[in-house]
Design a protein around this motif. Structure first.
Motif, PDB file in Angstrom:
ATOM      1  N   ALA A   1       1.842  18.737  -2.025  1.00  0.00           N
ATOM      2  CA  ALA A   1       1.433  17.540  -1.267  1.00  0.00           C
ATOM      3  C   ALA A   1       2.478  16.434  -1.388  1.00  0.00           C
ATOM      4  O   ALA A   1       2.685  15.670  -0.449  1.00  0.00           O
ATOM      5  CB  ALA A   1       0.081  17.041  -1.768  1.00  0.00           C
ATOM      6  N   LEU A   2       3.152  16.378  -2.536  1.00  0.00           N
ATOM      7  CA  LEU A   2       4.199  15.356  -2.707  1.00  0.00           C
ATOM      8  C   LEU A   2       5.327  15.571  -1.699  1.00  0.00           C
ATOM      9  O   LEU A   2       5.874  14.609  -1.151  1.00  0.00           O
ATOM     10  CB  LEU A   2       4.750  15.389  -4.139  1.00  0.00           C
ATOM     11  N   VAL A   3       5.647  16.843  -1.447  1.00  0.00           N
ATOM     12  CA  VAL A   3       6.699  17.147  -0.466  1.00  0.00           C
ATOM     13  C   VAL A   3       6.274  16.619   0.913  1.00  0.00           C
ATOM     14  O   VAL A   3       7.059  15.974   1.621  1.00  0.00           O
ATOM     15  CB  VAL A   3       6.974  18.677  -0.411  1.00  0.00           C
ATOM     16  N   ALA A   4       5.000  16.866   1.272  1.00  0.00           N
ATOM     17  CA  ALA A   4       4.485  16.371   2.558  1.00  0.00           C
ATOM     18  C   ALA A   4       4.586  14.855   2.613  1.00  0.00           C
ATOM     19  O   ALA A   4       4.935  14.265   3.649  1.00  0.00           O
ATOM     20  CB  ALA A   4       3.035  16.813   2.743  1.00  0.00           C
ATOM     21  N   MET A   5       4.303  14.217   1.491  1.00  0.00           N
ATOM     22  CA  MET A   5       4.354  12.756   1.428  1.00  0.00           C
ATOM     23  C   MET A   5       5.782  12.247   1.652  1.00  0.00           C
ATOM     24  O   MET A   5       6.013  11.311   2.423  1.00  0.00           O
ATOM     25  CB  MET A   5       3.824  12.312   0.056  1.00  0.00           C
TER      26      MET A   5
ATOM     27  N   ASP B   1       2.014   7.913  17.154  1.00  0.00           N
ATOM     28  CA  ASP B   1       3.436   7.864  16.834  1.00  0.00           C
ATOM     29  C   ASP B   1       3.709   8.907  15.739  1.00  0.00           C
ATOM     30  O   ASP B   1       2.848   9.135  14.885  1.00  0.00           O
ATOM     31  CB  ASP B   1       3.751   6.448  16.326  1.00  0.00           C
ATOM     32  N   PRO B   2       4.895   9.548  15.747  1.00  0.00           N
ATOM     33  CA  PRO B   2       5.152  10.592  14.735  1.00  0.00           C
ATOM     34  C   PRO B   2       4.892  10.142  13.299  1.00  0.00           C
ATOM     35  O   PRO B   2       4.309  10.903  12.511  1.00  0.00           O
ATOM     36  CB  PRO B   2       6.627  10.929  14.947  1.00  0.00           C
ATOM     37  N   VAL B   3       5.310   8.927  12.955  1.00  0.00           N
ATOM     38  CA  VAL B   3       5.097   8.477  11.573  1.00  0.00           C
ATOM     39  C   VAL B   3       3.608   8.252  11.302  1.00  0.00           C
ATOM     40  O   VAL B   3       3.103   8.588  10.226  1.00  0.00           O
ATOM     41  CB  VAL B   3       5.924   7.213  11.276  1.00  0.00           C
ATOM     42  N   GLU B   4       2.903   7.715  12.289  1.00  0.00           N
ATOM     43  CA  GLU B   4       1.451   7.528  12.132  1.00  0.00           C
ATOM     44  C   GLU B   4       0.790   8.878  11.868  1.00  0.00           C
ATOM     45  O   GLU B   4      -0.023   9.022  10.950  1.00  0.00           O
ATOM     46  CB  GLU B   4       0.841   6.941  13.414  1.00  0.00           C
ATOM     47  N   VAL B   5       1.150   9.861  12.690  1.00  0.00           N
ATOM     48  CA  VAL B   5       0.516  11.172  12.570  1.00  0.00           C
ATOM     49  C   VAL B   5       0.848  11.809  11.221  1.00  0.00           C
ATOM     50  O   VAL B   5      -0.033  12.317  10.523  1.00  0.00           O
ATOM     51  CB  VAL B   5       0.951  12.087  13.738  1.00  0.00           C
ATOM     52  N   TRP B   6       2.124  11.727  10.825  1.00  0.00           N
ATOM     53  CA  TRP B   6       2.510  12.322   9.543  1.00  0.00           C
ATOM     54  C   TRP B   6       1.861  11.593   8.371  1.00  0.00           C
ATOM     55  O   TRP B   6       1.538  12.201   7.360  1.00  0.00           O
ATOM     56  CB  TRP B   6       4.039  12.337   9.403  1.00  0.00           C
ATOM     57  N   SER B   7       1.708  10.276   8.513  1.00  0.00           N
ATOM     58  CA  SER B   7       1.025   9.529   7.444  1.00  0.00           C
ATOM     59  C   SER B   7      -0.422  10.000   7.339  1.00  0.00           C
ATOM     60  O   SER B   7      -0.944  10.180   6.235  1.00  0.00           O
ATOM     61  CB  SER B   7       1.031   8.026   7.742  1.00  0.00           C
ATOM     62  N   LEU B   8      -1.043  10.190   8.500  1.00  0.00           N
ATOM     63  CA  LEU B   8      -2.429  10.676   8.496  1.00  0.00           C
ATOM     64  C   LEU B   8      -2.491  12.073   7.883  1.00  0.00           C
ATOM     65  O   LEU B   8      -3.388  12.380   7.090  1.00  0.00           O
ATOM     66  CB  LEU B   8      -2.970  10.700   9.932  1.00  0.00           C
ATOM     67  N   VAL B   9      -1.495  12.902   8.244  1.00  0.00           N
ATOM     68  CA  VAL B   9      -1.457  14.269   7.711  1.00  0.00           C
ATOM     69  C   VAL B   9      -1.346  14.225   6.184  1.00  0.00           C
ATOM     70  O   VAL B   9      -2.101  14.893   5.468  1.00  0.00           O
ATOM     71  CB  VAL B   9      -0.277  15.055   8.332  1.00  0.00           C
ATOM     72  N   SER B  10      -0.422  13.401   5.679  1.00  0.00           N
ATOM     73  CA  SER B  10      -0.241  13.390   4.215  1.00  0.00           C
ATOM     74  C   SER B  10      -1.455  12.754   3.530  1.00  0.00           C
ATOM     75  O   SER B  10      -1.852  13.186   2.447  1.00  0.00           O
ATOM     76  CB  SER B  10       1.058  12.688   3.822  1.00  0.00           C
ATOM     77  N   TRP B  11      -2.053  11.745   4.192  1.00  0.00           N
ATOM     78  CA  TRP B  11      -3.254  11.123   3.610  1.00  0.00           C
ATOM     79  C   TRP B  11      -4.404  12.138   3.557  1.00  0.00           C
ATOM     80  O   TRP B  11      -5.093  12.272   2.540  1.00  0.00           O
ATOM     81  CB  TRP B  11      -3.642   9.901   4.447  1.00  0.00           C
TER      82      TRP B  11
ATOM     83  N   GLY C   1       0.829  -1.209   0.000  1.00  0.00           N
ATOM     84  CA  GLY C   1       0.000   0.000   0.000  1.00  0.00           C
ATOM     85  C   GLY C   1       0.859   1.252   0.000  1.00  0.00           C
ATOM     86  O   GLY C   1       0.613   2.194  -0.762  1.00  0.00           O
ATOM     87  N   ALA C   2       1.889   1.253   0.848  1.00  0.00           N
ATOM     88  CA  ALA C   2       2.743   2.442   0.978  1.00  0.00           C
ATOM     89  C   ALA C   2       3.519   2.691  -0.316  1.00  0.00           C
ATOM     90  O   ALA C   2       3.546   3.821  -0.822  1.00  0.00           O
ATOM     91  CB  ALA C   2       3.714   2.257   2.142  1.00  0.00           C
ATOM     92  N   SER C   3       4.136   1.636  -0.859  1.00  0.00           N
ATOM     93  CA  SER C   3       4.995   1.818  -2.040  1.00  0.00           C
ATOM     94  C   SER C   3       4.186   2.259  -3.260  1.00  0.00           C
ATOM     95  O   SER C   3       4.541   3.240  -3.920  1.00  0.00           O
ATOM     96  CB  SER C   3       5.723   0.512  -2.383  1.00  0.00           C
ATOM     97  N   ILE C   4       3.102   1.537  -3.540  1.00  0.00           N
ATOM     98  CA  ILE C   4       2.336   1.879  -4.750  1.00  0.00           C
ATOM     99  C   ILE C   4       1.564   3.185  -4.530  1.00  0.00           C
ATOM    100  O   ILE C   4       1.422   3.986  -5.448  1.00  0.00           O
ATOM    101  CB  ILE C   4       1.399   0.727  -5.169  1.00  0.00           C
ATOM    102  N   GLY C   5       1.088   3.391  -3.304  1.00  0.00           N
ATOM    103  CA  GLY C   5       0.379   4.638  -2.994  1.00  0.00           C
ATOM    104  C   GLY C   5       1.279   5.839  -3.224  1.00  0.00           C
ATOM    105  O   GLY C   5       0.876   6.831  -3.852  1.00  0.00           O
ATOM    106  N   PHE C   6       2.522   5.745  -2.723  1.00  0.00           N
ATOM    107  CA  PHE C   6       3.463   6.852  -2.923  1.00  0.00           C
ATOM    108  C   PHE C   6       3.715   7.059  -4.417  1.00  0.00           C
ATOM    109  O   PHE C   6       3.711   8.195  -4.908  1.00  0.00           O
ATOM    110  CB  PHE C   6       4.787   6.568  -2.191  1.00  0.00           C
ATOM    111  N   SER C   7       3.939   5.947  -5.130  1.00  0.00           N
ATOM    112  CA  SER C   7       4.232   6.047  -6.566  1.00  0.00           C
ATOM    113  C   SER C   7       3.095   6.745  -7.304  1.00  0.00           C
ATOM    114  O   SER C   7       3.329   7.568  -8.196  1.00  0.00           O
ATOM    115  CB  SER C   7       4.424   4.656  -7.165  1.00  0.00           C
ATOM    116  N   ALA C   8       1.864   6.397  -6.935  1.00  0.00           N
ATOM    117  CA  ALA C   8       0.699   6.971  -7.626  1.00  0.00           C
ATOM    118  C   ALA C   8       0.626   8.486  -7.433  1.00  0.00           C
ATOM    119  O   ALA C   8       0.417   9.232  -8.396  1.00  0.00           O
ATOM    120  CB  ALA C   8      -0.579   6.305  -7.131  1.00  0.00           C
ATOM    121  N   VAL C   9       0.832   8.952  -6.187  1.00  0.00           N
ATOM    122  CA  VAL C   9       0.747  10.411  -5.981  1.00  0.00           C
ATOM    123  C   VAL C   9       1.981  11.109  -6.555  1.00  0.00           C
ATOM    124  O   VAL C   9       1.921  12.290  -6.929  1.00  0.00           O
ATOM    125  CB  VAL C   9       0.539  10.792  -4.486  1.00  0.00           C
ATOM    126  N   PHE C  10       3.069  10.380  -6.651  1.00  0.00           N
ATOM    127  CA  PHE C  10       4.288  10.907  -7.282  1.00  0.00           C
ATOM    128  C   PHE C  10       3.999  11.167  -8.773  1.00  0.00           C
ATOM    129  O   PHE C  10       4.295  12.237  -9.310  1.00  0.00           O
ATOM    130  CB  PHE C  10       5.396   9.871  -7.086  1.00  0.00           C
TER     131      PHE C  10
END
Lengths: 369, 275
Positions: free
Chosen positions: B249-253, B212-222, B137-146
């Motif tokens: 948004a890509l930078v946030a991601m 957790d910081p990564v959880e929160v940032w993931s939620l923020v970028s999502w 999910g993370a890898s393909i999700g990132f690629s798609a928004v990239f």
């Protein structure tokens, strides 16, 4: 009331609240962090109220717009997605009222009653939680180091017996496996060594014995030192502990054998009362597990090494609602995605049916929600 | 290790050449240079995949545990998606103008963080099926928004420039629509990542959310992409504003995906889990 209603259904309000929540969340993991962030932001009433407002506002804004619209794959997905948000919030609120979290600390062979608050080192619970919900007792049968499941090493596994009456539940739990008893879940948390320290008189008579749980202190280079003390520092303890009359202040450290499990050397540092009320006398030494340490008037024997474990006990009645909502929300997203793809394909097939332009940027059509 | 290093750095070099070709191709409006960019990207992709495969298949180590491995995999999946888009249509040749420079920088950064492969066995907390769903999910999700951000950049270029390589680009409406679809796909896949992470956390810790910081940032970028969708669908935003938004948004991601685990102590930092 009407103005309040129109404010509530405004998507702008939902966006403003959402951005505010995001800013608070970012502050909570950058400016203030960890437990302090929980105290100042994530655990506060105002932040949780903001989350509730976000759910209500986004729900109101969405459903006021989707109402009476034609049901398509896209709108069905969106409805499912936004409904799941509301259900998730309901689950979280319900859970906050009835949840329980406690840490049971047990030495191998020890049994504690689950419903007794004194059994727990740490307790956190919802306003409406009743301890009667926690039934039976918990026994730590054994702690298995380097426990293997198939070819995978799970490192630490706790063999637990939980229940009441004649048929308790017995299970080995490890980091990805928990025990469920009547809706209450038991998770691995932490483990350590415990030394059975026995006090004997000069004539060999054993007069007192107790398990001394040791803390793990990380050393430079990543190795651990196991000694008596608190979570933050090594300290001596009175032995025997009150209400018995203490014979010495004892500091104890254990160096496990690299060859045999539950064997090793125990270092003792004793502070004994001075003769005739004089200054205390120090007595230091090292013995292997099972051998007596001569303390003058008496002897101390680290008789055996056992493990103690910390077990996270959790009761979350709203959890299944939250997890199911997550799944429904995800299904909603997938449906919307599939619907958008279908719309795009259909539009390609029938370009003449594309909607009239109301562009905000050159060459771009505006799409209805 | 040596062969893996050679393959990895060969990929970085080819992506570097590709980056230069795309940038100069765009500046000089030269189709030839853009073509060179694409060819060198394809050549670089081969050792890139080989370096991941070497660690995964030959050394038996899951190639997504450390930040360097995660970067290498994330960039690999992004370049793969970019190449698939190139295969599907020739019209978006210029997509590499964003994809390759960012991939080059991220992979170069991964190179500075690379260490020898750790133990082949995953730590017990990661021995869960949810991990695989989470990573996919993370890898393909990132690629798609990239890719969506890359299309956003093409939209901006198409609006401002004319002639040469820009003539071949689809009309702005198509670029805008395509970018939107990639955002919807990325948003869904990123959602899968967050939900699978919540299920995994429940399995291991008995709680689905830990702030957790990564959880929160993931939620923020999502949610940043959630806002994108609402701006488009509810507020009627289109075109230039959303194109700029997708780039920001890509930078946030990127910050949430790799910047936070790199800079803040979190259980996502090389999955250092205390158990």
């Amino acid at each position: 009331v009407r103005r309040l209603g129109s404010l509530l259904v405004s998507p702008k309000l939902a966006l403003v609240v959402l951005v505010t929540v995001l800013i608070c969340a970012v502050v909570g993991v950058t400016v203030v962090r960890g437990a302090r962030a929980g105290e100042l932001i994530f655990g506060t009433l105002w932040f949780n109220a903001l989350l509730v407002l976000l759910a209500i506002s986004s729900g109101a804004a969405f459903f006021s717009r989707i109402w009476r619209r034609k049901l398509t794959l896209v709108s069905a997905g969106m409805i499912l997605f936004h409904l799941s948000f509301a259900a998730m919030l309901g689950g979280i609120v319900y859970n906050q009222l009835f949840f329980f979290r406690g840490v049971l600390r047990l030495t191998e062979g020890e049994t504690l009653p689950n419903r007794d608050p004194a059994s727990y080192d740490y307790v956190e619970r919802g306003r409406l939680f009743d301890f009667e919900r926690l039934k039976g007792t918990t026994t730590l049968v054994a702690m298995h180091a380097n426990y293997k499941v198939g070819a995978s090493n799970k490192r630490a596994a706790y063999e637990l017996e939980v229940g009441e009456g004649a048929s308790p539940v017995r299970k080995v739990i490890y980091v990805t496996e928990y025990l469920d008893f009547d809706g209450v879940r038991f998770f691995c948390l932490k483990e350590g060594y415990s030394v059975l320290l026995v006090l004997s008189e000069k004539d060999g008579r054993e007069v007192f014995g107790a398990h001394v749980p040791l803390q793990s202190y990380r050393q430079e280079g990543g190795a651990f030192r196991y000694a008596s003390g608190t979570a933050s520092e090594e300290v001596a303890f009175a032995f025997p502990p009150p209400p018995n009359e203490p014979r010495a202040d004892v500091h104890l450290a254990f160096r496990p054998s690299t060859v045999k499990e539950r064997e090793g050397e125990v270092s003792l540092r004793l502070s004994l009362p001075g003769p005739h009320g004089g200054p205390p006398v120090e007595r230091n030494g090292q013995v292997v597990v099972g051998a007596p340490f001569d303390a003058g008037d008496f002897a101390l024997t680290p008789r055996e090494i056992r493990y103690w474990v910390g077990i996270d006990v959790k009761y979350d009645p709203g959890l299944n609602i939250v997890l199911a909502s997550l799944c429904f929300g995800l299904s909603g997203m997938v449906l919307t995605f599939a619907g958008r793809i279908r719309q795009g394909t259909a539009r390609k097939r029938r370009p003449e049916e594309s909607r009239p332009a109301a562009s905000r940027a050159p060459g771009i059509e505006r799409e209805s929600a | 290790m040596r062969a893996e290093q050679v393959m990895f750095w060969a990929a970085v070099v080819f992506y570097g050449v590709s980056t230069a070709a795309y940038i100069f191709g765009v500046m000089s409006r030269s189709e030839k240079l853009v073509g060179v960019g694409l060819v060198t990207a394809i050549i670089g992709f081969v050792p890139h995949v080989a370096s991941i495969g070497f660690r995964w298949v030959w050394q038996g180590v899951n190639p997504f545990i450390t930040i360097a491995e995660s970067l290498t995999l994330g960039v690999g999946v992004s370049v793969l998606l970019f190449l698939l888009v190139q295969l599907a249509t020739e019209k978006v040749r210029l997509l590499g103008t964003l994809v390759l420079p960012v991939s080059f920088v991220l992979l170069g950064w991964a190179g500075t963080l690379r260490t020898a492969a750790a133990s082949a066995e995953l730590v017990p907390a990661l021995q869960s099926g949810w991990l695989w769903v989470h990573i996919v999910g993370a890898s393909i999700g990132f690629s798609a928004v990239f890719i969506a951000a890359g299309l956003g950049l093409l939209f901006l270029l198409k609006e401002r420039k004319e002639g040469g390589v820009y003539e071949r680009l689809p009309d702005p409406k198509t670029l805008d629509e395509l970018s939107y679809r990639f955002v919807v796909g990325g948003f869904t896949l990123y959602g899968i990542m967050i939900v699978s992470g919540a299920f995994w956390a429940d399995q291991v810790k008995g709680t689905f959310w830990n702030w957790d910081p990564v959880e929160v940032w993931s939620l923020v970028s999502w949610l940043t992409y959630g806002i994108y969708l609402h701006l488009r669908v509810t507020m009627g935003w289109r075109g230039q504003r959303l194109a700029v938004y997708s780039l920001v948004a890509l930078v946030a991601m990127i910050v949430s995906y790799w910047g936070i685990p790199f800079s803040v102590e979190t259980f996502h930092s090389g999955f250092r889990i205390e158990h």
